[in-house]
Structures are given as structure tokens and as C-alpha cells.
Scaffold this active site. Structure first.
Site, PDB file in Angstrom:
ATOM      1  N   ASP A 190       0.804  -1.216   0.000  1.00 51.52           N
ATOM      2  CA  ASP A 190       0.000   0.000   0.000  1.00 51.52           C
ATOM      3  C   ASP A 190       0.845   1.280   0.000  1.00 51.52           C
ATOM      4  OD1 ASP A 190      -2.328   1.425  -0.148  1.00 51.52           O
ATOM      5  OD2 ASP A 190      -3.006   0.993   1.880  1.00 51.52           O
TER       6      ASP A 190
ATOM      7  N   LYS B 235      -8.077  -1.753   3.385  1.00 54.51           N
ATOM      8  CA  LYS B 235      -7.467  -0.431   3.578  1.00 54.51           C
ATOM      9  C   LYS B 235      -7.382  -0.086   5.060  1.00 54.51           C
ATOM     10  CE  LYS B 235      -6.556   2.388   0.841  1.00 54.51           C
ATOM     11  NZ  LYS B 235      -5.280   2.810   0.205  1.00 54.51           N
TER      12      LYS B 235
ATOM     13  N   LYS C  91      -8.735  14.540  -2.505  1.00 53.18           N
ATOM     14  CA  LYS C  91      -9.139  13.850  -1.269  1.00 53.18           C
ATOM     15  C   LYS C  91      -9.065  14.772  -0.068  1.00 53.18           C
ATOM     16  CE  LYS C  91      -6.448  10.603   0.552  1.00 53.18           C
ATOM     17  NZ  LYS C  91      -5.800   9.291   0.753  1.00 53.18           N
TER      18      LYS C  91
ATOM     19  N   LYS D  30       2.609   1.678   3.480  1.00 56.57           N
ATOM     20  CA  LYS D  30       1.880   1.732   4.756  1.00 56.57           C
ATOM     21  C   LYS D  30       2.148   0.531   5.644  1.00 56.57           C
ATOM     22  CE  LYS D  30      -2.219   4.413   3.356  1.00 56.57           C
ATOM     23  NZ  LYS D  30      -2.160   4.424   1.899  1.00 56.57           N
TER      24      LYS D  30
END
Length: 469
Positions: free
Chosen positions: A305, A354, A395, A467
Site C-alpha cells: 500500500d 485499507k 481527497k 503503509k
């Protein structure tokens, strides 16, 4: 590609026509604990390593899974603009292309001081020979058949004038058919799926391997790196006999097992073709069988990620607070976005993937301070992602950190972050490619007579950009 800003004048560094060799002493400390007293004993240790970096970068290629998505089309268009020096008009005037946001291309490293004791800085990408993004040959797969020019327009990320200037060349680029299992991504993606590889999972694996070989041969490439930039999948089951070993995973693919995900299939194809594979989404692509296969084939994998916006700030801020002796009690993160990533994440199973990757970023910080956190104690960590189509790729991320301070007091930090999602992720794709490519040319050994070895197959050096490494 391959230029450096300096040469090291030291007996510990040697230059040849094909490589740079260096001696390095790694200082560490081995800690033991006396069972009776409970006290620690710390013993300094040194390990002598030799590193060899091949200086010939060669011709290298990047194959993206999800090439026609926001990230894939944005990075392709942006590299083209940089390579050809294509500027465009904005309300504020002419904008020149750049690689801002790329650690490799837009940051510097302190080399030392000059005779006047002034600091000397050099570009990160000129410390050792690295591939330049302008020289990358780009290709890939997508479940949607739109050419990359139309995919760029659909993404609505780049300014219209820039889109107009690069469209014709991008329209000639068409993604290869990809693998689509409806059970692994949100149902709202089904209408995009018109460019698919048929057959059994084994036949699909063989097809992907041929795609990689053909791309490499057609473009005269020395190396290919494969990167998953496609939609987030749900988590796959991990079970004994299914994907716990390399052989079991290969057998599960041959048997067409339903819990072998598309991303795992791409990872296996890449590994078997000797192409490093990077997972830029949060699902558990790199199941134990993939890791074992990568080790067996001496091929690199990395994930999971892309760490581009909110989570990058979180990893910095959470570490700062804990290291300052401040105890985060609750971290609440809210996001809304309107691109296709947000659309896919509106499905619960994909959101769960996520959520796991975003949550894991604070685990190491908490585990490092037993003065603040008792065994098993952990801050409340809540993550919300909502799909709001009208905001597109812009975002919004809102975070609240509530921490315990001196004598039971509370401190609250609130952050509001607006970011162009794909314009943060695209430089990460470039960085991950450049660092992974470099690692394919680096070997090490202990002692003069030992064998030169590559790094471990799991590229931990990529952790800063991901991540859940």
C-alpha cells in the site's frame, strides 16, 4: 541514467569499469538479560560488510497492473511531459513539468562540507547510479480497454491543457488484457471489465508470464519491474494447504482455487519471470507462499500500500508524540474522495483491507514504549473512508489525535489535509521503481572470500514509501 555527482576518495571505496565496491562496518548492540537480577547487559558488536553496486543501469521497464487507472495514467502522462519538456498553461501562467513529490528526484543529501565549512548537498538520485524516470519503458495491464490517453481524460487529474498536449501520444498506448475475479473487488467495478484474460487460473498465469517476457523482448530490456497500481482487493484466506508454501500455492493455482486473488497471480507470474513485484494496494497479496517462492527464485517483492498522504503524516506525528513521552489515546481519521479508488473502497470488504493497512502504521511506535503503554494496551484507532463523487481526485483527510500529557491532562491535535490523491501517489510509483531497480544491482558479502549475495527477497528498504511493509 547512471551518473553520479561525486567520487569517494577513500581506501574503503573502489571503482571499477562495471561497479563500485565499498567496505562498511555495521555497529550494533547485542542485549542480554540476567534472569536473577533482571538487569540488561549491552555488548557492542561490529560486522564488516562489503557492498558491490553495478554501475550499468541498462534499459529498464515498468509494467503496471491497473495501467489505465488514475495512478497509472497520471504517472505515464507526467513522465512523458518531463521527458519531452512539455509545458502547459494555467490561470497563473506557464507551468513547467517537474518531479516534485519524488524522494529520489526532488530531494538532496548532505555530502559533507567544503573548505569554507559550508554544507554541500547533492541530488539523491546522483549518490549512486540510478535509473532516470525519463528513460523508463512503460507498459501494463488493465481490466478496461481504454487507451491511456482516454484513461487520463477519464481520471480528471491533470490540467486540461496538459492533457491536450500529451493525448495523441498516450492514445497509442493500450493496456494488455488483465485478470478479473468479481469476488475480489467491488461490484461497482464490473462495468469497467471489458479487457480480460480468459481460461483457467493456470492458463492465466502462463499468459501473464508470456506478457512479461514479450514486453521485455520487444523493448530490448535488461530488467522489468511489475507494480500493482490497481484497485484494492478484499483479503484472501490464508490456510494450510492453500497458500502457506510456494508449492501449495502453485498447486492451488493449477487447481483453480477460488481464494487465489488476481494480485497474487500477478505476483507469482512476476517472480517466476525474475521480475521484482511491488504491491501498491493494501490487500494481502504477499501470502506466505508468495514470500517463499520469491526466496526460492531469488526475486524481490515489496508492499503493501502506497504511503502518500494521511498515513505518511500519521507515521511521523505518532512517532514524534510517543518519542516525546506523550501518550496518544485516540487517533481518529476520516477521509472522503471521489475517484475510482474511493468508489471501490465504498464496498465493505475492500474498505477492510485499507483499514488494516492504515491502522498498522502506529503499532511499532506503541510497542517501543512500555513506559506509556502496558502490555496489550493500544490507542483507539478509528478510520472512516467515504465516497463523494463530486470531489474527484481531491481527497479530504481529517485527523484528531487525543493524547494524555503530564498529570492526567489531555492534548488534542486536529489536522485538515486536502491533497490531490494521484499526484501524491504517482511520484511514489517512480521512487519505488527507482529504488527497486537499484537493489537488483547491489550485492554484499562478509569477508573477502565469501560469495556475493543479493538482499533478502522482501525489500524492507522500501518501507518508508509503504503503509504496511
Amino acid at each position: 541514467s547512471g551518473s553520479t555527482a561525486f567520487k569517494v576518495d577513500s581506501p574503503s571505496v573502489r571503482y571499477t569499469d562495471s561497479s563500485i565496491e565499498s567496505d562498511y562496518v555495521y555497529d550494533s548492540t547485542v542485549v542480554s538479560r540476567d534472569a536473577a537480577s533482571g538487569k540488561y547487559s549491552a555488548k557492542p558488536t561490529q560486522v564488516h560488510y562489503k557492498f558491490r553496486t553495478k554501475t550499468n543501469v541498462g534499459r529498464v521497464g515498468l509494467m503496471m497492473v491497473g495501467w489505465g487507472g488514475n495512478n497509472g495514467s497520471t504517472v505515464t502522462a507526467s513522465i512523458l511531459a518531463n521527458k519531452k519538456g512539455i509545458s502547459w498553461e494555467t490561470r497563473k501562467g506557464t507551468q513547467e513539468p517537474n518531479y516534485f513529490g519524488s524522494l529520489m528526484m526532488a530531494s538532496t543529501v548532505k555530502l559533507g562540507v567544503d573548505e569554507q565549512l559550508k554544507d554541500v548537498y547533492v541530488p539523491f538520485n546522483e549518490v549512486v547510479p540510478m535509473a532516470h524516470p525519463n528513460d523508463i519503458v512503460i507498459g501494463g495491464w488493465d481490466i478496461n480497454s481504454k487507451n491511456i490517453g482516454d484513461a487520463m481524460r477519464r481520471a480528471q487529474v491533470l490540467p486540461v491543457d496538459l492533457q491536450r498536449r500529451v493525448y495523441d501520444e498516450l492514445a497509442e498506448l493500450k493496456p494488455l488484457p488483465s485478470v478479473y475475479y468479481p469476488d475480489f473487488i467491488a461490484a461497482n467495478q464490473e462495468e469497467r471489465a471489458d479487457n480480460l484474460i480468459g481460461g483457467t487460473k493456470q492458463e492465466q498465469l502462463d499468459h501473464l508470464r508470456k506478457d512479461i517476457r514479450d514486453f521485455k523482448q520487444a523493448n530490448g530490456l535488461d530488467r522489468v519491474i511489475v507494480m500493482w497500481t490497481a484497485n484494492t482487493e478484499r483479503y484472501a484466506d490464508v490456510a494450510v494447504g492453500l497458500n502457506d508454501t510456494a508449492d501449495n500455492l502453485l498447486q492451488s493455482i493449477a487447481n483453480g482455487h477460488s481464494e487465489v486473488s488476481p494480485s497474487t497471480l500477478f505476483a507469482v507470474a512476476s517472480i517466476l519471470e525474475g521480475a521484482p513485484f511491488i504491491n501498491g494496494s493494501p490487500q494481502n497479496t504477499l501470502v506466505p507462499g508468495v514470500i517463499e517462492l520469491a526466496e526460492r527464485e531469488h526475486t524481490f517483492v515489496g508492499g503493501d500500500d502506497f504511503k502518500s498522504g494521511q498515513t505518511k503524516i500519521k507515521s511521523v506525528l505518532a512517532e514524534f508524540l510517543v518519542n516525546a513521552g506523550i501518550k496518544p489515546l485516540a487517533i481518529t481519521s476520516y477521509n472522503h474522495l471521489g475517484n475510482n479508488d474511493g468508489c471501490n473502497l465504498s464496498a465493505p470488504a475492500q474498505f477492510r483491507s485499507k483499514e488494516i493497512s492504515k491502522s498498522s502504521v502506529v503499532d511499532d511506535m506503541v510497542g517501543a514504549n512500555h513506559l506509556l503503554y502496558k502490555k496489550g494496551e493500544h490507542p483507539d484507532h478509528t478510520i472512516v473512508i467515504k465516497y463523494v463523487p463530486s470531489v474527484g481526485d481531491s481527497k479530504r483527510a481529517m485527523d484528531e489525535y487525543v493524547s494524555e500529557i503530564f498529570m492526567g491532562g489531555l492534548n488534542t491535535i486536529s489536522l485538515y489535509n486536502t491533497c490531490e490523491d494521484s499526484l501524491l501517489a504517482s511520484p511514489l510509483i517512480i521512487d519505488l521503481f527507482m529504488m527497486t531497480e537499484l537493489m537488483t544491482r547491489v550485492t554484499y558479502r562478509q569477508g573477502d572470500d565469501a560469495e556475493w549475495l543479493p538482499f533478502h527477497s522482501v525489500l524492507s528498504i522500501l518501507s518508508y514509501m509503504l503503509k504496511a511493509p
